[in-house]
Scaffold this motif. Structure first.
Motif, PDB file in Angstrom:
ATOM      1  N   LYS A  26      -3.235   7.025   3.965  1.00 32.29           N
ATOM      2  CA  LYS A  26      -3.385   7.422   2.563  1.00 32.29           C
ATOM      3  C   LYS A  26      -2.139   7.154   1.734  1.00 32.29           C
ATOM      4  CE  LYS A  26      -7.045  10.747   3.233  1.00 32.29           C
ATOM      5  NZ  LYS A  26      -8.148   9.960   2.752  1.00 32.29           N
ATOM      6  N   GLY A  28       0.380   5.042   2.720  1.00 32.02           N
ATOM      7  CA  GLY A  28       0.829   3.675   2.933  1.00 32.02           C
ATOM      8  C   GLY A  28       2.158   3.530   3.658  1.00 32.02           C
ATOM      9  N   GLU A  78      -3.196   6.476  -8.336  1.00 33.31           N
ATOM     10  CA  GLU A  78      -3.308   5.599  -7.170  1.00 33.31           C
ATOM     11  C   GLU A  78      -3.562   6.393  -5.888  1.00 33.31           C
ATOM     12  OE1 GLU A  78       0.097   2.980  -7.035  1.00 33.31           O
ATOM     13  OE2 GLU A  78      -0.377   2.131  -8.994  1.00 33.31           O
ATOM     14  N   LEU A  79      -2.878   7.513  -5.730  1.00 27.07           N
ATOM     15  CA  LEU A  79      -3.067   8.310  -4.518  1.00 27.07           C
ATOM     16  C   LEU A  79      -4.432   8.987  -4.492  1.00 27.07           C
ATOM     17  CD1 LEU A  79       0.524   9.768  -4.122  1.00 27.07           C
ATOM     18  CD2 LEU A  79      -0.603   8.115  -2.612  1.00 27.07           C
ATOM     19  N   ARG A  82      -6.921   6.810  -3.126  1.00 27.83           N
ATOM     20  CA  ARG A  82      -6.813   6.666  -1.671  1.00 27.83           C
ATOM     21  C   ARG A  82      -7.264   7.933  -0.943  1.00 27.83           C
ATOM     22  NH1 ARG A  82      -2.303   2.429  -0.322  1.00 27.83           N
ATOM     23  NH2 ARG A  82      -2.964   3.003   1.755  1.00 27.83           N
TER      24      ARG A  82
END
Length: 125
Positions: A26, A28, A78-79, A82
């Motif tokens: 999640k 990266g 962005e998170l 994810r």
């Protein structure tokens, strides 16, 4: 004395395999080294964190660590894409569309990892 040296975060995990799925899948992160049952992740500006096994994971009610970012709202968006779920704290300050709170010269947002540790994203304003 110590202030001139890098400092590293310890991230407790009751289940290192589960936590690795979160941090690597999640967030990266890429593992640098496995050691003592845990894993080291390098981050920006020559910093790192050590995810390590312990039964005490998730017991702190305060942020375990934070990342200084350029744009909290962008990182939150962005998170979330994810699968990271952010906390919704009832705090004084202005709340952005992403849920980040602006107060005291900074914008911040918080999430918990799979182990219950509170992590933060902070942007200086």
């Amino acid at each position: 004395m110590l202030q001139k040296f890098p400092i590293y975060a310890y991230i407790p995990a009751s289940d290192v395999s589960r936590a690795r799925e979160f941090y690597e899948g999640k967030l990266g992160f890429v593992a640098k080294q496995e050691t003592a049952g845990g894993v080291v992740y390098e981050c920006g500006a020559h910093t790192a964190c050590f995810l390590y096994p312990t039964p005490n994971a998730g017991t702190s009610q305060a942020s375990q660590a934070f990342w200084t970012v350029d744009d909290v709202d962008r990182e939150v968006t962005e998170l979330k894409a994810r699968g990271v779920v952010f906390e919704d704290y009832d705090m004084l300050g202005e709340k952005s569309a992403s849920g980040a709170i602006t107060a005291g010269g900074a914008k911040a947002a918080w999430f918990k990892d799979t182990e219950g540790n509170i992590m933060a994203l902070v942007q200086s304003l």
